[in-house]
Design a protein around this motif. Structure first.
Motif, mmCIF file in Angstrom:
data_model
loop_
_atom_site.group_PDB
_atom_site.id
_atom_site.type_symbol
_atom_site.label_atom_id
_atom_site.label_comp_id
_atom_site.label_asym_id
_atom_site.label_seq_id
_atom_site.Cartn_x
_atom_site.Cartn_y
_atom_site.Cartn_z
ATOM 1 N N MET A 1 -36.164 -16.313 -47.351
ATOM 2 C CA MET A 1 -36.524 -15.170 -46.515
ATOM 3 C C MET A 1 -36.248 -15.449 -45.038
ATOM 4 O O MET A 1 -35.853 -14.549 -44.302
ATOM 5 N N THR A 2 -36.460 -16.688 -44.597
ATOM 6 C CA THR A 2 -36.136 -17.049 -43.220
ATOM 7 C C THR A 2 -34.643 -16.907 -42.975
ATOM 8 O O THR A 2 -34.205 -16.394 -41.937
ATOM 9 N N THR A 3 -33.841 -17.343 -43.941
ATOM 10 C CA THR A 3 -32.391 -17.238 -43.824
ATOM 11 C C THR A 3 -31.951 -15.771 -43.814
ATOM 12 O O THR A 3 -31.124 -15.372 -42.986
ATOM 13 N N LEU A 4 -32.509 -14.966 -44.714
ATOM 14 C CA LEU A 4 -32.154 -13.542 -44.755
ATOM 15 C C LEU A 4 -32.592 -12.828 -43.484
ATOM 16 O O LEU A 4 -31.870 -11.948 -42.991
ATOM 17 N N LEU A 5 -33.746 -13.203 -42.942
ATOM 18 C CA LEU A 5 -34.201 -12.631 -41.673
ATOM 19 C C LEU A 5 -33.206 -12.940 -40.565
ATOM 20 O O LEU A 5 -32.830 -12.066 -39.790
ATOM 21 N N GLY A 6 -32.764 -14.179 -40.501
ATOM 22 C CA GLY A 6 -31.801 -14.573 -39.469
ATOM 23 C C GLY A 6 -30.456 -13.898 -39.638
ATOM 24 O O GLY A 6 -29.833 -13.478 -38.652
ATOM 25 N N ILE A 7 -29.995 -13.773 -40.868
ATOM 26 C CA ILE A 7 -28.707 -13.124 -41.115
ATOM 27 C C ILE A 7 -28.784 -11.640 -40.756
ATOM 28 O O ILE A 7 -27.893 -11.105 -40.084
ATOM 29 N N ALA A 8 -29.857 -10.966 -41.173
ATOM 30 C CA ALA A 8 -30.012 -9.547 -40.840
ATOM 31 C C ALA A 8 -30.148 -9.353 -39.335
ATOM 32 O O ALA A 8 -29.561 -8.431 -38.763
ATOM 33 N N GLY A 9 -30.918 -10.215 -38.688
ATOM 34 C CA GLY A 9 -31.049 -10.134 -37.235
ATOM 35 C C GLY A 9 -29.726 -10.389 -36.541
ATOM 36 O O GLY A 9 -29.404 -9.754 -35.531
ATOM 37 N N SER A 10 -28.948 -11.302 -37.082
ATOM 38 C CA SER A 10 -27.630 -11.588 -36.517
ATOM 39 C C SER A 10 -26.698 -10.395 -36.659
ATOM 40 O O SER A 10 -25.946 -10.077 -35.738
ATOM 41 N N LEU A 11 -26.736 -9.758 -37.810
ATOM 42 C CA LEU A 11 -25.881 -8.592 -38.009
ATOM 43 C C LEU A 11 -26.255 -7.460 -37.065
ATOM 44 O O LEU A 11 -25.396 -6.901 -36.378
ATOM 45 N N ILE A 12 -27.531 -7.150 -37.015
ATOM 46 C CA ILE A 12 -27.979 -6.019 -36.198
ATOM 47 C C ILE A 12 -27.870 -6.339 -34.715
ATOM 48 O O ILE A 12 -27.188 -5.661 -33.952
ATOM 49 N N GLY A 13 -28.568 -7.378 -34.294
ATOM 50 C CA GLY A 13 -28.616 -7.702 -32.865
ATOM 51 C C GLY A 13 -27.302 -8.200 -32.315
ATOM 52 O O GLY A 13 -26.934 -7.886 -31.179
ATOM 53 N N GLY A 14 -26.584 -8.982 -33.090
ATOM 54 C CA GLY A 14 -25.313 -9.524 -32.624
ATOM 55 C C GLY A 14 -24.265 -8.452 -32.403
ATOM 56 O O GLY A 14 -23.534 -8.467 -31.413
ATOM 57 N N LEU A 15 -24.190 -7.503 -33.321
ATOM 58 C CA LEU A 15 -23.214 -6.421 -33.161
ATOM 59 C C LEU A 15 -23.584 -5.496 -32.009
ATOM 60 O O LEU A 15 -22.710 -5.048 -31.261
ATOM 61 N N VAL A 16 -24.878 -5.222 -31.851
ATOM 62 C CA VAL A 16 -25.313 -4.368 -30.734
ATOM 63 C C VAL A 16 -25.035 -5.065 -29.402
ATOM 64 O O VAL A 16 -24.503 -4.470 -28.461
ATOM 65 N N ALA A 17 -25.381 -6.350 -29.311
ATOM 66 C CA ALA A 17 -25.151 -7.088 -28.067
ATOM 67 C C ALA A 17 -23.665 -7.227 -27.767
ATOM 68 O O ALA A 17 -23.248 -7.116 -26.610
ATOM 69 N N SER A 18 -22.864 -7.442 -28.794
ATOM 70 C CA SER A 18 -21.419 -7.542 -28.583
ATOM 71 C C SER A 18 -20.839 -6.205 -28.132
ATOM 72 O O SER A 18 -19.911 -6.169 -27.327
ATOM 73 N N ALA A 19 -21.393 -5.115 -28.641
ATOM 74 C CA ALA A 19 -20.917 -3.799 -28.219
ATOM 75 C C ALA A 19 -21.246 -3.551 -26.748
ATOM 76 O O ALA A 19 -20.429 -3.010 -26.000
ATOM 77 N N PHE A 20 -22.452 -3.950 -26.329
ATOM 78 C CA PHE A 20 -22.818 -3.779 -24.922
ATOM 79 C C PHE A 20 -22.011 -4.691 -24.012
ATOM 80 O O PHE A 20 -21.656 -4.317 -22.902
ATOM 81 N N ALA A 21 -21.708 -5.907 -24.486
ATOM 82 C CA ALA A 21 -20.956 -6.855 -23.674
ATOM 83 C C ALA A 21 -19.458 -6.561 -23.708
ATOM 84 O O ALA A 21 -18.706 -7.090 -22.890
ATOM 85 N N GLY A 22 -19.021 -5.750 -24.663
ATOM 86 C CA GLY A 22 -17.609 -5.414 -24.761
ATOM 87 C C GLY A 22 -16.768 -6.530 -25.348
ATOM 88 O O GLY A 22 -15.578 -6.629 -25.071
ATOM 89 N N THR A 23 -17.383 -7.376 -26.175
ATOM 90 C CA THR A 23 -16.664 -8.483 -26.791
ATOM 91 C C THR A 23 -16.536 -8.254 -28.290
ATOM 92 O O THR A 23 -17.149 -7.354 -28.847
ATOM 93 N N SER A 24 -15.764 -9.098 -28.929
ATOM 94 C CA SER A 24 -15.592 -9.018 -30.373
ATOM 95 C C SER A 24 -16.839 -9.551 -31.071
ATOM 96 O O SER A 24 -17.432 -10.527 -30.643
ATOM 97 N N GLY A 25 -17.224 -8.901 -32.165
ATOM 98 C CA GLY A 25 -18.398 -9.339 -32.910
ATOM 99 C C GLY A 25 -18.120 -10.496 -33.845
ATOM 100 O O GLY A 25 -19.033 -11.011 -34.476
ATOM 101 N N THR A 26 -16.859 -10.922 -33.955
ATOM 102 C CA THR A 26 -16.514 -11.983 -34.901
ATOM 103 C C THR A 26 -16.448 -13.360 -34.264
ATOM 104 O O THR A 26 -16.388 -14.351 -34.970
#
Length: 88
Positions: free
Chosen positions: A31-56
């Protein structure tokens, strides 16, 4: 190698999020791993969109966004799963 990196990164982000949020979270390894992966998907893509960088690629904005996303998910999960006391 990409999937293994996501799992390891998700676990690390999940551990950091659990350390930041006060209180007891009864989450296991998976569950800790799934929490981190889901947080990475959601927060990482949103932050990358605001920063104007690639999400990969690894970016500081993506790391911080991943952490914020995992913290938000952990707080929401705590509010949903914690039994509330009734005042009569």
């Amino acid at each position: 190698m990409g999937i293994i990196a996501w799992i390891v990164f998700g676990f690390v982000i999940g551990l950091i999020a659990r350390a930041v949020v006060p209180g007891k979270q009864s989450l296991g390894f998976v569950m800790t791993t799934l929490l981190g992966i889901a947080g990475s998907l959601i927060g990482g893509l949103v932050a990358s969109a605001f920063a104007g960088t690639s999400g990969t690629t690894f970016q500081t904005a993506g790391f911080i966004g991943s952490l914020v996303g995992a913290i938000v998910l952990l707080v929401i999960a705590g509010m949903v799963t914690t039994p509330r006391r009734r005042t009569v």
